[in-house]
Enzyme design. Structure first.
Site, PDB file in Angstrom:
ATOM      1  N   ARG A 205       0.616   3.634   0.236  1.00  0.00           N
ATOM      2  CA  ARG A 205      -0.101   5.452   1.583  1.00  0.00           C
ATOM      3  C   ARG A 205       0.553   4.232   2.526  1.00  0.00           C
ATOM      4  O   ARG A 205       1.095   5.909   3.687  1.00  0.00           O
ATOM      5  CB  ARG A 205      -1.449   5.360   1.449  1.00  0.00           C
ATOM      6  CG  ARG A 205      -1.621   6.183   0.603  1.00  0.00           C
ATOM      7  CD  ARG A 205      -3.024   6.763   0.143  1.00  0.00           C
ATOM      8  NE  ARG A 205      -3.506   7.880   0.821  1.00  0.00           N
ATOM      9  CZ  ARG A 205      -4.815   8.118   1.369  1.00  0.00           C
ATOM     10  NH1 ARG A 205      -5.896   7.663   1.036  1.00  0.00           N
ATOM     11  NH2 ARG A 205      -4.571   9.220   2.250  1.00  0.00           N
ATOM     12  N   CYS A 206       1.346   3.758   2.849  1.00  0.00           N
ATOM     13  CA  CYS A 206       1.460   2.882   4.284  1.00  0.00           C
ATOM     14  C   CYS A 206       2.824   3.508   4.321  1.00  0.00           C
ATOM     15  O   CYS A 206       3.465   2.392   3.631  1.00  0.00           O
ATOM     16  CB  CYS A 206       1.217   1.731   4.052  1.00  0.00           C
ATOM     17  SG  CYS A 206       2.198   1.142   5.575  1.00  0.00           S
ATOM     18  N   SER A 207       3.341   4.303   5.445  1.00  0.00           N
ATOM     19  CA  SER A 207       5.332   3.741   5.361  1.00  0.00           C
ATOM     20  C   SER A 207       5.592   3.066   5.567  1.00  0.00           C
ATOM     21  O   SER A 207       6.999   2.739   5.433  1.00  0.00           O
ATOM     22  CB  SER A 207       4.994   4.805   7.087  1.00  0.00           C
ATOM     23  OG  SER A 207       4.405   4.866   8.107  1.00  0.00           O
TER      24      SER A 207
ATOM     25  N   ASN B 297       1.065  -1.188   0.498  1.00  0.00           N
ATOM     26  CA  ASN B 297       0.179   0.147  -0.192  1.00  0.00           C
ATOM     27  C   ASN B 297       0.820   0.841   0.030  1.00  0.00           C
ATOM     28  O   ASN B 297       1.605   1.449   1.272  1.00  0.00           O
ATOM     29  CB  ASN B 297      -0.638   0.158   1.380  1.00  0.00           C
ATOM     30  CG  ASN B 297      -2.103   1.323   1.233  1.00  0.00           C
ATOM     31  OD1 ASN B 297      -1.425   1.858   0.194  1.00  0.00           O
ATOM     32  ND2 ASN B 297      -2.867   1.139   2.210  1.00  0.00           N
TER      33      ASN B 297
ATOM     34  N   ARG C 265       6.152   1.607   2.274  1.00  0.00           N
ATOM     35  CA  ARG C 265       6.856   1.938   1.837  1.00  0.00           C
ATOM     36  C   ARG C 265       8.505   2.226   2.008  1.00  0.00           C
ATOM     37  O   ARG C 265       9.461   0.963   1.486  1.00  0.00           O
ATOM     38  CB  ARG C 265       6.444   3.749   2.144  1.00  0.00           C
ATOM     39  CG  ARG C 265       5.738   3.929   1.526  1.00  0.00           C
ATOM     40  CD  ARG C 265       5.826   5.454   0.699  1.00  0.00           C
ATOM     41  NE  ARG C 265       6.142   6.118   2.333  1.00  0.00           N
ATOM     42  CZ  ARG C 265       4.609   6.609   2.687  1.00  0.00           C
ATOM     43  NH1 ARG C 265       3.345   6.257   2.616  1.00  0.00           N
ATOM     44  NH2 ARG C 265       5.537   7.079   4.091  1.00  0.00           N
TER      45      ARG C 265
END
Length: 117
Positions: free
Chosen positions: A11-13, A9, A16
């Site tokens: 948008r998920c730190s 995802n 990433r």
């Protein structure tokens, strides 16, 4: 070279960070943005088997959808919980890395190193 698949995802730190970590270990990476292309019932079942978890253990229980869909009901079956993750992929804990016939959740990101090294 080991093929690595990550359910990601952007948008998920943590997702990433995990992606960056595995990119440093291999060039053979398949990135699956599971919110856009949710895994099937069979794929989630396989991931659960590799992780040694139940469906509820793979769910993000603090998401609004978890409560809204009544998923806290202890009488729900594994099949019902898995279907809920297929229908609402936001409920799937992330990121998940698959490599060498194993799976790991990247929380913390370094936890995936055991299956890719």
């Amino acid at each position: 070279m080991t093929k690595i698949t990550i359910l990601h995802n952007p948008r998920c730190s943590k997702s990433r960070e995990t992606l960056a970590l595995v990119q440093g270990k291999s060039d053979n990476i398949s990135v699956l943005e599971y919110l856009k292309n949710p895994p099937s019932v069979d794929e989630i079942t396989h991931i659960l088997t590799l992780l040694g978890l139940t469906a509820r253990q793979l769910m993000r229980t603090k998401e609004t959808e978890y409560k809204d869909l009544g998923l806290q009901n202890a009488n729900l079956t594994e099949a019902q919980l898995i279907q809920a993750m297929v229908d609402t992929p936001k409920l799937i804990e992330r990121p998940i890395v698959l490599a060498n016939g194993k799976a790991a959740i990247g929380r913390p990101p370094e936890s995936v190193l055991a299956i890719i090294e």
